[in-house]
Structure formats: C-alpha cells, structure tokens
Design an enzyme around this catalytic site. Structure first.
Site, PDB file in Angstrom:
ATOM      1  N   LYS A 187       0.866  -1.187   0.000  1.00 28.25           N
ATOM      2  CA  LYS A 187       0.000   0.000   0.000  1.00 28.25           C
ATOM      3  C   LYS A 187       0.903   1.238   0.000  1.00 28.25           C
ATOM      4  CE  LYS A 187      -4.433   1.338   1.989  1.00 28.25           C
ATOM      5  NZ  LYS A 187      -5.211   1.357   0.746  1.00 28.25           N
ATOM      6  N   GLU A 223      -7.948  -5.277 -10.007  1.00 28.83           N
ATOM      7  CA  GLU A 223      -8.665  -4.598  -8.934  1.00 28.83           C
ATOM      8  C   GLU A 223      -9.101  -3.227  -9.412  1.00 28.83           C
ATOM      9  OE1 GLU A 223      -6.306  -3.720  -5.435  1.00 28.83           O
ATOM     10  OE2 GLU A 223      -4.501  -3.574  -6.640  1.00 28.83           O
TER      11      GLU A 223
HETATM   12  N1  PLP Z   1      -7.213  -2.333  -3.419  1.00 27.99           N
HETATM   13  C1  PLP Z   1      -6.852  -1.045  -3.328  1.00 27.99           C
HETATM   14  C2  PLP Z   1      -6.121  -0.443  -4.459  1.00 27.99           C
HETATM   15  C3  PLP Z   1      -7.171  -0.314  -2.170  1.00 27.99           C
HETATM   16  O1  PLP Z   1      -6.810   0.969  -2.063  1.00 27.99           O
HETATM   17  C4  PLP Z   1      -7.884  -0.924  -1.131  1.00 27.99           C
HETATM   18  C5  PLP Z   1      -8.217  -0.187   0.087  1.00 27.99           C
HETATM   19  O2  PLP Z   1      -7.523  -0.214   1.039  1.00 27.99           O
HETATM   20  C6  PLP Z   1      -8.244  -2.275  -1.272  1.00 27.99           C
HETATM   21  C7  PLP Z   1      -7.889  -2.939  -2.428  1.00 27.99           C
HETATM   22  C8  PLP Z   1      -8.979  -3.010  -0.195  1.00 27.99           C
HETATM   23  O3  PLP Z   1      -8.203  -3.276   0.922  1.00 27.99           O
HETATM   24  P1  PLP Z   1      -8.857  -3.365   2.362  1.00 27.99           P
HETATM   25  O4  PLP Z   1     -10.000  -4.291   2.249  1.00 27.99           O
HETATM   26  O5  PLP Z   1      -7.780  -3.907   3.234  1.00 27.99           O
HETATM   27  O6  PLP Z   1      -9.287  -2.006   2.729  1.00 27.99           O
HETATM   28  C1  COI Z   2      -9.144   2.211   2.061  1.00 23.98           C
HETATM   29  O1  COI Z   2     -10.138   1.589   1.710  1.00 23.98           O
HETATM   30  O2  COI Z   2      -8.810   2.307   3.235  1.00 23.98           O
HETATM   31  C2  COI Z   2      -8.297   2.889   1.098  1.00 23.98           C
HETATM   32  O3  COI Z   2      -7.193   3.133   1.419  1.00 23.98           O
HETATM   33  C3  COI Z   2      -8.867   3.192  -0.219  1.00 23.98           C
HETATM   34  C4  COI Z   2      -8.615   4.562  -0.763  1.00 23.98           C
HETATM   35  C5  COI Z   2      -9.352   5.655  -0.112  1.00 23.98           C
HETATM   36  C6  COI Z   2      -7.181   4.836  -1.042  1.00 23.98           C
END
Ligand code: PLP
Ligand code: COI
Length: 344
Positions: A187, A223
């Site tokens: 991330k 994604e």
């Molecule tokens: N993919 C991307 C590019 C994201 O920014 C996020 C958000 O955090 C997710 C997937 C989903 O991850 P999570 O379910 O851990 O929030």
């Molecule tokens: C999240 O779902 O926490 C994300 O980071 C997604 C986005 C706002 C970057």
C-alpha cells in the site's frame, strides 16, 4: 468555510473527505530506533526538503475504520491485519517497520483521543483511520532515508462511492496501476499516483472508478483504483482475483471467509478473464472505504457487461453486505478476534 465540529457535523451527509479532528498520533524514527509516540495537535508536518518521501515516494499508508455499536461501544475491525500489511509495505520500500503491537496500541490511542468525532450508530458513517509512514530524513541520491515519521490521523467519513449499498458502473482502463513484479501488493502512494489519471478519465466519463487489468497480459481483472473486485457465479462461487500485483485486501479476505463459512459458497481466489464476464451473475467492489459497492456494469472497450439493473442489488452481494457490516457495527457476532473494543 465554517470549521466542522462534532456538534455541527451532519453525520448522515458525510462523504469521504479529509477533516482535521485536532488529534493525531506521531512517532519518530531516529538514530536507528523508533521513539515512543504520542498524541499531537498540529496537523502540519515539518520535514526537510531533502526527505525521501517527497523525492522518491518512500512512503506507505494504511486504511481502517472504527465503528460505533448500538450499545454505544467503539470497535475496530481486524487492525492487526493492517499493522502486518504495513510491515510488508515498509520492508518492500526499505523503511523500518512500525511494530505490529505498537501499531494496534497507537490506533486505540488515536481513536480514544478523537472519540467526540465517532459517528453515531445507524448514521451510516464511521471513523476512518489513516496510518502513514514516510521517509522524513534527507537523501538526495536514490536510497533510503536515515529518519522516518509514523503518524495516524482519524476522521469521520461516509461512503466512498456515493450512496452506500448503491450499484455503480465501472470502466476498464488502458493504463496499469502497478507492474507485474512491482509494488502493487504494497500500500504505497506511488500506486495511487499512477492511478490518478485513469481515475479522472473514468469519472469524467460517468463511471465510479477505473478497473485495472493484469499488467502482464491485459486479459484478467486485477482490482479497482481504491478497492478489490469480486464476482458471483450461478454455481454458488465467490471469486476474487489472485495476483502478485494487487493489494491483499482485508475486506476481501473477510468476504472469502464469510462466503465459505456463512453462505456455504465455494470461495475462490483465481483468474477472472474479461472475456468471461458475461458468465457471472453479480459483481462488486470491496474495501475498507468502499465497504461493498455492487457493480451494475463494466465497460470494456465497446462491450458493456451488465450484471444487475442500476436500481437493484444481487442477493449474494446483499447478504455479504449484511454480514460484513453487521459484524463491523456489532449487530452480528463475527469469527473469534475479528473485532476489538476501544476503551475510553
Ligand atoms: N485495493 C486497493 C487499491 C485499495 O486501495 C484498497 C483499500 O484499502 C483495497 C484494495 C482493499 O483493501 P482493504 O479491504 O484492506 O481495505
Ligand atoms: C481504504 O479503503 O482504506 C483505502 O485506502 C482506499 C482509498 C481511499 C485509497
């Protein structure tokens, strides 16, 4: 503009925007060690113009939420998973990881410090928590920084895609957000910087966001710019992409579990080819910010794959949403360890 306060805010009108709530956690890495962190008042960060975060994108972040239950308690959803993912991101970018236990403790601290900003149960809003780790020390050559800053901000938010459980349409982008063996599974800000133009074009064309294909063959869905992707087959399968260049989402991992253990579905991480999209009966976007956003249609060049009419949500998507949000807001009992209470 008048400054928002917890007294004047309209919780059910909130979008997904930055709000200065006044309290954030900060910890500094100096002389080879993390110093003890504390709550600070100033939203501004003073760093050198030579900081590696500014020049070479040596930074990573996280996103998680705190939820108000019907009884008025505050709870977190799987925060140790975010802590671990940030360790992975930090290691990939040669940054000193912030220890998992300290990360979780700091999240509790920052939520407690911002308890006034916790949206009430039933408002559809939650407290978004954004941890951030940046190279704050100087290095004008391409290399890691000698100093780092770890900070966690928190702010009340509403739905990321307008309307909560309201279907949205998406478009497949020609751009890639990450390279096959790059940093897609971490991330890091660079992934998001490279998605800005595609996201802008998608929104200008009337779509909620862009969907990215696998950067190696451009045949499989990876994604969305801000969330993971899933489809439901008429064979009782929940399928979400498996790829080394997508973010391993915590929400998606949770849905894989709920689909299998609560709905008796076959939960699969595998390939989803664009050419096969017409074989699926439901599709959705999922993440901390997006929660679950049903996908009404996906546009791929001249072809539009429609899953559900714009005003309807498929039954499996609806059930997954009920289970996930039920656990997050404390209405349903989740698997052992999924939620933890923040004590004030
Ligand atoms: N993919 C991307 C590019 C994201 O920014 C996020 C958000 O955090 C997710 C997937 C989903 O991850 P999570 O379910 O851990 O929030
Ligand atoms: C999240 O779902 O926490 C994300 O980071 C997604 C986005 C706002 C970057």
């Amino acid at each position: 503009m008048t400054k928002l306060t917890p007294e004047t805010i309209q919780w059910d009108q909130l979008g997904f925007n930055y709000i200065d709530t006044g309290k954030r956690f900060r910890a500094y890495y100096r002389d080879g060690a993390w110093q003890e962190g504390k709550i600070e008042d100033d939203r501004y960060i003073k760093i050198s113009e030579g900081a590696t975060a500014l020049h070479y994108g040596q930074q990573c972040f996280e996103g998680l939420k705190a939820y108000r239950t019907k009884e008025g308690k505050i709870q977190l959803f799987r925060p140790e998973q975010n802590a671990q993912r940030m360790v992975d991101s930090a290691e990939r970018l040669l940054m000193p990881p912030y220890p998992v236990e300290d990360f979780v403790a700091a999240v509790h601290q920052v939520v407690a410090a911002n308890a006034d900003w916790m949206p009430p149960y039933g408002s559809g809003a939650s407290l978004y928590i954004r941890p951030l780790l940046i190279g704050s020390g100087d290095n004008i050559g391409v290399g890691p920084a000698p100093e780092y800053l770890f900070t966690i901000m928190a702010m009340p938010v509403g739905p990321y895609f307008k309307g909560g459980l309201k279907p949205a349409k998406f478009i497949i982008s020609d751009f890639d957000r990450a390279a096959p063996r790059g940093t897609g599974r971490q991330k890091v800000g660079g992934n998001y910087a490279s998605s800005l133009l595609a996201g802008k074009k998608a929104k200008e064309a009337g779509y909620a966001d862009a969907i990215y294909l696998d950067p190696e063959t451009h045949t499989k869905i990876e994604e969305i710019g801000s969330s993971n992707f899933f489809v439901i087959s008429d064979n009782n399968e929940f399928i979400t992409p498996k790829s080394p260049s997508i973010l391993p989402g915590i929400t998606k991992r949770s849905l894989l579990y709920l689909a299998e253990h609560e709905l008796g579905m076959k939960a699969i991480e595998g390939d989803i080819y664009v050419k096969d999209l017409d074989q699926f009966v439901e599709a959705g976007s999922t993440g901390t910010a997006a929660v679950i956003t049903p996908i009404t249609s996906i546009t791929a060049g001249d072809t539009v794959y429609t899953f559900y009419p714009e005003d309807q949500v498929g039954p499996v998507t609806q059930e997954l949403y009920r289970l996930l949000t039920g656990i997050q807001y404390g209405d349903l009992q989740g698997p052992e360890g999924w939620v933890q209470e923040v004590k004030l």
